[in-house]
Motif scaffolding. Structure first.
Motif, PDB file in Angstrom:
ATOM      1  N   LYS A 394     -29.914 -44.443  26.832  1.00  0.00           N
ATOM      2  CA  LYS A 394     -30.614 -45.690  26.508  1.00  0.00           C
ATOM      3  C   LYS A 394     -29.972 -46.259  25.249  1.00  0.00           C
ATOM      4  N   ILE A 395     -29.512 -47.486  25.339  1.00  0.00           N
ATOM      5  CA  ILE A 395     -28.911 -48.142  24.173  1.00  0.00           C
ATOM      6  C   ILE A 395     -29.786 -49.328  23.779  1.00  0.00           C
ATOM      7  N   LEU A 396     -30.053 -49.432  22.496  1.00  0.00           N
ATOM      8  CA  LEU A 396     -30.866 -50.528  21.974  1.00  0.00           C
ATOM      9  C   LEU A 396     -29.939 -51.449  21.177  1.00  0.00           C
ATOM     10  N   ALA A 397     -29.993 -52.739  21.494  1.00  0.00           N
ATOM     11  CA  ALA A 397     -29.103 -53.688  20.808  1.00  0.00           C
ATOM     12  C   ALA A 397     -29.902 -54.912  20.360  1.00  0.00           C
ATOM     13  N   ASP A 398     -29.425 -55.546  19.311  1.00  0.00           N
ATOM     14  CA  ASP A 398     -30.088 -56.754  18.802  1.00  0.00           C
ATOM     15  C   ASP A 398     -30.031 -57.847  19.874  1.00  0.00           C
ATOM     16  N   ALA A 399     -31.189 -58.477  20.119  1.00  0.00           N
ATOM     17  CA  ALA A 399     -31.272 -59.455  21.211  1.00  0.00           C
ATOM     18  C   ALA A 399     -30.344 -60.641  20.971  1.00  0.00           C
ATOM     19  N   ALA A 400     -30.161 -61.041  19.717  1.00  0.00           N
ATOM     20  CA  ALA A 400     -29.356 -62.228  19.441  1.00  0.00           C
ATOM     21  C   ALA A 400     -27.875 -61.889  19.273  1.00  0.00           C
ATOM     22  N   THR A 401     -27.561 -60.830  18.530  1.00  0.00           N
ATOM     23  CA  THR A 401     -26.151 -60.556  18.189  1.00  0.00           C
ATOM     24  C   THR A 401     -25.514 -59.494  19.078  1.00  0.00           C
ATOM     25  N   ASP A 402     -26.313 -58.736  19.816  1.00  0.00           N
ATOM     26  CA  ASP A 402     -25.829 -57.652  20.688  1.00  0.00           C
ATOM     27  C   ASP A 402     -25.375 -56.420  19.884  1.00  0.00           C
ATOM     28  N   ARG A 403     -25.572 -56.454  18.561  1.00  0.00           N
ATOM     29  CA  ARG A 403     -25.160 -55.323  17.726  1.00  0.00           C
ATOM     30  C   ARG A 403     -25.991 -54.082  18.102  1.00  0.00           C
ATOM     31  N   ILE A 404     -25.330 -52.936  18.208  1.00  0.00           N
ATOM     32  CA  ILE A 404     -26.046 -51.711  18.609  1.00  0.00           C
ATOM     33  C   ILE A 404     -26.927 -51.246  17.449  1.00  0.00           C
ATOM     34  N   LEU A 405     -28.204 -50.991  17.767  1.00  0.00           N
ATOM     35  CA  LEU A 405     -29.165 -50.583  16.738  1.00  0.00           C
ATOM     36  C   LEU A 405     -29.553 -49.110  16.878  1.00  0.00           C
ATOM     37  N   GLY A 406     -29.370 -48.557  18.078  1.00  0.00           N
ATOM     38  CA  GLY A 406     -29.736 -47.155  18.286  1.00  0.00           C
ATOM     39  C   GLY A 406     -29.343 -46.705  19.672  1.00  0.00           C
ATOM     40  N   ALA A 407     -29.266 -45.388  19.854  1.00  0.00           N
ATOM     41  CA  ALA A 407     -28.989 -44.843  21.185  1.00  0.00           C
ATOM     42  C   ALA A 407     -29.737 -43.527  21.335  1.00  0.00           C
ATOM     43  N   HIS A 408     -30.228 -43.284  22.544  1.00  0.00           N
ATOM     44  CA  HIS A 408     -31.036 -42.096  22.816  1.00  0.00           C
ATOM     45  C   HIS A 408     -30.583 -41.540  24.152  1.00  0.00           C
ATOM     46  N   ILE A 409     -30.156 -40.297  24.139  1.00  0.00           N
ATOM     47  CA  ILE A 409     -29.594 -39.717  25.362  1.00  0.00           C
ATOM     48  C   ILE A 409     -30.308 -38.408  25.657  1.00  0.00           C
ATOM     49  N   ILE A 410     -30.746 -38.243  26.898  1.00  0.00           N
ATOM     50  CA  ILE A 410     -31.172 -36.929  27.362  1.00  0.00           C
ATOM     51  C   ILE A 410     -30.343 -36.667  28.609  1.00  0.00           C
ATOM     52  N   GLY A 411     -29.557 -35.612  28.557  1.00  0.00           N
ATOM     53  CA  GLY A 411     -28.672 -35.357  29.687  1.00  0.00           C
ATOM     54  C   GLY A 411     -27.560 -34.408  29.296  1.00  0.00           C
ATOM     55  N   PRO A 412     -26.630 -34.170  30.232  1.00  0.00           N
ATOM     56  CA  PRO A 412     -25.560 -33.200  29.978  1.00  0.00           C
ATOM     57  C   PRO A 412     -24.672 -33.629  28.815  1.00  0.00           C
ATOM     58  N   MET A 413     -24.379 -32.690  27.929  1.00  0.00           N
ATOM     59  CA  MET A 413     -23.467 -32.939  26.797  1.00  0.00           C
ATOM     60  C   MET A 413     -23.912 -34.110  25.922  1.00  0.00           C
ATOM     61  N   ALA A 414     -25.221 -34.380  25.882  1.00  0.00           N
ATOM     62  CA  ALA A 414     -25.716 -35.522  25.097  1.00  0.00           C
ATOM     63  C   ALA A 414     -25.253 -35.428  23.648  1.00  0.00           C
ATOM     64  N   GLY A 415     -25.208 -34.198  23.119  1.00  0.00           N
ATOM     65  CA  GLY A 415     -24.812 -33.993  21.723  1.00  0.00           C
ATOM     66  C   GLY A 415     -23.372 -34.399  21.445  1.00  0.00           C
ATOM     67  N   ASP A 416     -22.545 -34.404  22.466  1.00  0.00           N
ATOM     68  CA  ASP A 416     -21.171 -34.886  22.287  1.00  0.00           C
ATOM     69  C   ASP A 416     -21.074 -36.380  22.606  1.00  0.00           C
ATOM     70  N   LEU A 417     -21.794 -36.791  23.658  1.00  0.00           N
ATOM     71  CA  LEU A 417     -21.725 -38.203  24.071  1.00  0.00           C
ATOM     72  C   LEU A 417     -22.174 -39.156  22.962  1.00  0.00           C
ATOM     73  N   ILE A 418     -23.136 -38.708  22.155  1.00  0.00           N
ATOM     74  CA  ILE A 418     -23.741 -39.611  21.160  1.00  0.00           C
ATOM     75  C   ILE A 418     -22.703 -40.129  20.161  1.00  0.00           C
ATOM     76  N   HIS A 419     -21.624 -39.352  19.959  1.00  0.00           N
ATOM     77  CA  HIS A 419     -20.684 -39.741  18.894  1.00  0.00           C
ATOM     78  C   HIS A 419     -19.883 -40.997  19.197  1.00  0.00           C
ATOM     79  N   GLU A 420     -19.734 -41.294  20.481  1.00  0.00           N
ATOM     80  CA  GLU A 420     -19.078 -42.564  20.838  1.00  0.00           C
ATOM     81  C   GLU A 420     -19.909 -43.725  20.271  1.00  0.00           C
ATOM     82  N   VAL A 421     -21.229 -43.588  20.392  1.00  0.00           N
ATOM     83  CA  VAL A 421     -22.104 -44.646  19.883  1.00  0.00           C
ATOM     84  C   VAL A 421     -22.105 -44.632  18.348  1.00  0.00           C
ATOM     85  N   CYS A 422     -22.037 -43.427  17.754  1.00  0.00           N
ATOM     86  CA  CYS A 422     -21.995 -43.345  16.274  1.00  0.00           C
ATOM     87  C   CYS A 422     -20.788 -44.107  15.736  1.00  0.00           C
TER      88      CYS A 422
END
Ligand code: NAI
Length: 462
Positions: A394-422
């Protein structure tokens, strides 16, 4: 010989990383550690040994539940607990010896013993005074238990005892559905224990995105963990090696008892600053017992700094490491800095849970206008092939600018996947930046891209 530019007190991830960075920046550095090995809680009785047991027990789960589906027949699968414990010990030793090697390589002196600070500029270890222009306190944290509960680390244990039980208990009660309770509860549930988690609140993992909390609890229930929610544990008594837990279900104000072979108390941690002599020095603490620091990690006494679990912020090894590097750079006259908006949090269950930035609940509370891009792992070919399709990105982004505000992952290798969003967030990226980046197929990472696409014109595979 006994005068240093920097003395770091504590060799956990905050302390040892800070010492290495200080040495790399040309500062003459020592690190004081009273335990027999370097690495602190994380390497000796925390992150690393728990990951070894999580890995071993996950392999067992796979063998029991998924091997036969792939034509792999394991008729005589046996759990050898002693061997599993020695595997865990080898993993710990490999890591702690690694820090010793890094200290030698960087010419950092390990002062063995417990430190106190008699005065600014001085560190006392085993009655000997060492001089230091700068002192960094990185003494970490310890389990904070409840009053009415006596820990014996055999029947009533903290995470430390839970990593080294004499055997696999038939029944385990875990007090607290936080990170420690769910990781170690998962280990023993997979190894065959009946695990009951008793939690004060109505939801598991306080502070986490609510949608993730719900999915996470559903998956853990399916794995056999039992949850007693809205229940405040008051006391634990032990008779003949068996524990009895008393708790109150606070909505109905009813009193209950539950029995277990082992009780794990996982109700949080508190800063460990005992014996340093902070009060006499005039180092101020917060009302939660954390060392008070400014944005440069300086305490209220000049020349004394503090980082990691001993100060405010999330009690996470990687947060401590980043602060360790930043304070070293600040002492060396550089511009050390930690971006607290981009500190990922990971729970190493199966599936893993990872998050960074704001939750939907936080954005709502702040009145932010946001959009949600969500993608289920059921639409990810790789996850389906690996029996790992439970969960979502789940990715949360600003409605006007599309800037990423947060990401929440439950799933395989989530702990590694999150860093792309970081990384994307560090660069102030929009969801579209992730969505337009080519992702290799077939990978779990495609689910991150699909969630980013879902913030715009829509995901392809859902
Ligand atoms: P926690 O703060 O995550 O969870 C403690 C839970 O215990 C809360 O849900 C709380 O409501 C509950 N609780 C408190 N008193 C209770 C009572 N009397 N009866 C029933 N429930 C009660 O603490 P935890 O899991 O002990 O972890 C401590 C720290 O270590 C955390 O800051 C965590 O972030 C860190 N940690 C991080 C890991 C990771 O990043 N994977 C792994 C292990 C620990």
């Amino acid at each position: 010989m006994d005068s240093y530019d920097v003395i770091v007190i504590g060799s956990g991830p905050g302390g040892y990383v800070s010492a290495i960075r200080c040495a790399q920046l040309g500062l003459k550095t020592a690190c004081v550690e009273g335990s027999d090995t370097l690495g602190g809680t994380c390497l000796n009785v925390g992150c690393i040994p728990s990951k070894a047991l999580l890995h071993a027990s996950h392999q067992l789960h796979e063998a029991q539940h998924n091997f036969a589906k792939m034509g792999l027949i394991t008729d005589n699968l046996v759990v050898d607990w002693t061997k599993m414990q020695s595997y865990k010990t080898e993993v710990i030793n490999g890591n702690t010896k690694g820090i010793e090697f890094l200290f030698k390589k960087n010419k950092i002196d390990w002062i063995k013993g417990w430190a106190s600070i008699p005065a600014a500029g001085q560190v006392k270890v085993n009655d000997k005074i060492y001089n230091a222009k700068h002192i960094i306190i990185a003494t970490g944290s310890e389990p904070s238990t409840l009053s009415g509960i006596e820990i014996d680390e055999k029947t009533v244990v903290t995470s430390t005892g839970a990593l080294a039980l004499d055997g696999i208990p038939e029944k385990m009660i875990v007090i607290g559905a936080g990170v420690i309770g769910l990781e170690l509860g998962s280990v023993y549930a997979r190894l065959g224990s009946e695990v009951e988690i008793i939690e004060f609140l109505d939801d598991i993992t306080p502070g986490m995105d609510a949608e993730v909390q719900k999915t996470f609890q559903r998956i853990l229930k399916k794995q056999g963990l039992k949850f007693t929610m809205g229940a405040a544990v008051q006391s634990v008594s032990v008779k003949k090696g068996k524990a009895s837990v008393s708790y109150v279900k606070h909505k109905k104000d009813t009193q209950h008892q539950a029995g277990a072979d082992v009780v794990l108390v996982a109700t949080g941690r508190r800063p460990f600053v005992d014996g340093l002599g902070l009060e006499a020095l005039g180092v101020s603490l917060t009302d939660r017992g954390q060392i008070q620091t400014d944005t440069h990690y300086a305490t209220t006494v000049s020349g004394i700094y503090a980082i990691g679990d001993a100060i405010t912020g999330p009690m996470l090894a990687h947060k401590a490491e980043d602060e360790g590097m930043a304070v070293a750079e600040i002492i060396a006259g550089q511009a050390g800095h930690v971006n607290y908006n981009v500190i990922p949090g990971v729970i190493y269950t199966h599936p893993e849970v990872a998050s960074v930035g704001q939750t939907e609940e936080q954005l709502k509370a702040a009145g932010r206008d946001y959009k949600v891009g969500k993608f289920s792992f059921t639409g990810n070919g790789r996850a389906k092939a690996n029996f790992a399709a439970d969960g979502f990105v789940k990715i949360l982004a600003d409605a006007a600018t599309d800037r990423i505000l947060g990401a929440h992952i439950i799933g395989p290798m989530a702990g590694d996947l999150i860093h792309e969003v970081c990384v994307a967030m560090e660069f102030g990226a929009a969801a579209e930046d992730l969505a337009r980046t080519c992702h290799a197929h077939p990978t779990y990472s495609e689910a991150v891209r699909e969630a980013a696409l879902a913030c715009g014109n829509g995901a392809i595979h859902s």
